[in-house]
Design a protein around this motif. Sequence first.
Motif, mmCIF file in Angstrom:
data_model
loop_
_atom_site.group_PDB
_atom_site.id
_atom_site.type_symbol
_atom_site.label_atom_id
_atom_site.label_comp_id
_atom_site.label_asym_id
_atom_site.label_seq_id
_atom_site.Cartn_x
_atom_site.Cartn_y
_atom_site.Cartn_z
ATOM 1 N N LEU A 61 65.112 38.196 -38.096
ATOM 2 C CA LEU A 61 63.694 38.285 -37.757
ATOM 3 C C LEU A 61 63.583 38.896 -36.365
ATOM 4 O O LEU A 61 64.227 38.430 -35.418
ATOM 5 N N TYR A 69 51.387 35.750 -31.353
ATOM 6 C CA TYR A 69 52.439 35.832 -32.374
ATOM 7 C C TYR A 69 52.477 34.558 -33.198
ATOM 8 O O TYR A 69 52.580 33.455 -32.659
ATOM 9 N N ASN A 70 52.341 34.710 -34.491
ATOM 10 C CA ASN A 70 52.518 33.612 -35.420
ATOM 11 C C ASN A 70 53.799 33.879 -36.203
ATOM 12 O O ASN A 70 54.011 34.995 -36.679
ATOM 13 N N ARG A 71 54.634 32.869 -36.311
ATOM 14 C CA ARG A 71 55.895 33.064 -37.026
ATOM 15 C C ARG A 71 55.618 33.458 -38.475
ATOM 16 O O ARG A 71 54.720 32.899 -39.115
ATOM 17 N N TRP A 92 60.047 29.971 -46.198
ATOM 18 C CA TRP A 92 59.712 29.485 -44.855
ATOM 19 C C TRP A 92 58.212 29.627 -44.703
ATOM 20 O O TRP A 92 57.687 30.735 -44.581
ATOM 21 N N THR A 123 58.693 27.441 -40.884
ATOM 22 C CA THR A 123 58.882 28.830 -40.453
ATOM 23 C C THR A 123 59.933 28.876 -39.358
ATOM 24 O O THR A 123 60.255 27.863 -38.738
ATOM 25 N N ARG A 124 60.498 30.065 -39.135
ATOM 26 C CA ARG A 124 61.605 30.216 -38.191
ATOM 27 C C ARG A 124 61.216 31.123 -37.023
ATOM 28 O O ARG A 124 60.418 32.047 -37.170
ATOM 29 N N ASN A 125 61.855 30.866 -35.897
ATOM 30 C CA ASN A 125 61.716 31.736 -34.732
ATOM 31 C C ASN A 125 62.530 33.009 -34.943
ATOM 32 O O ASN A 125 63.409 33.052 -35.816
ATOM 33 N N PRO A 126 62.282 34.035 -34.142
ATOM 34 C CA PRO A 126 63.111 35.243 -34.242
ATOM 35 C C PRO A 126 64.588 34.895 -34.085
ATOM 36 O O PRO A 126 64.956 33.995 -33.327
ATOM 37 N N ASN A 154 57.961 39.061 -46.535
ATOM 38 C CA ASN A 154 57.426 38.400 -45.359
ATOM 39 C C ASN A 154 55.975 38.787 -45.114
ATOM 40 O O ASN A 154 55.544 39.893 -45.447
ATOM 41 N N ARG A 156 52.661 37.714 -42.159
ATOM 42 C CA ARG A 156 52.331 36.993 -40.942
ATOM 43 C C ARG A 156 50.830 37.051 -40.707
ATOM 44 O O ARG A 156 50.197 38.093 -40.882
ATOM 45 N N ASP A 186 58.752 42.871 -38.839
ATOM 46 C CA ASP A 186 59.264 41.506 -38.677
ATOM 47 C C ASP A 186 60.720 41.345 -39.091
ATOM 48 O O ASP A 186 61.368 40.385 -38.699
#
Length: 198
Positions: A61, A69-71, A92, A123-126, A154, A156, A186
């Motif tokens: 990601l 920013y929304n994951r 996620w 959800t996950r972070n980058p 994906n 967002r 993303d």
Amino acid sequence: MTDFKASNPQTRRHFLERALKLSVAAAAALTLPRLGLTSASAAAAPAALPSTMELAVNLTLAAPSGFRYNRPYVAVYIEDAQGNPVRTLSLWAETNRHARYLSDLRRWFSQSSDLVATVSSPTRNPGSYSLVWDGKTDTKKPAAQGDYFVCVENAREHGPYGLVREKITLGTTPLKKTLDSGSDADLSSVTVDYRKKA
């Protein structure tokens, strides 16, 4: 008066031969499955994926750009050669407050939305992540060797939508492949590694 058909030996013989053929066919239909024998079409079914192999789907990601920013919601899943769902590896997503955004994962949601409660996680972070497919379907049955689509979808909130979907052939031979993530903002990379289990 005597019935001609009942007294005619030709008619009686024809009736008895036909009845015998039908009873033999019925007996075979009942007996063959009990003996572990199958019809020619079932015997020609492709072999299952080896239980000693697994498919790793690795994705990265991308780091966000901009202040808001929304994951992303991400679905990683496998489809068969006809595009039917085989296995959801992970979803996620936030399923409480923002469940309405699940439908933004258009392809996955249209086929597998009934799995949300069993496959979803936060959800996950980058960063880089790896998901592994053990070669079984969503119903835990072994999948057959052959062609499959690896899908990483994906979406967002206030961001882009993306779908990486590429065909691979799985059998007894290992393979590594980088999938084309195109201009997806993303997903910076998606690779697959069909390998022997550790």
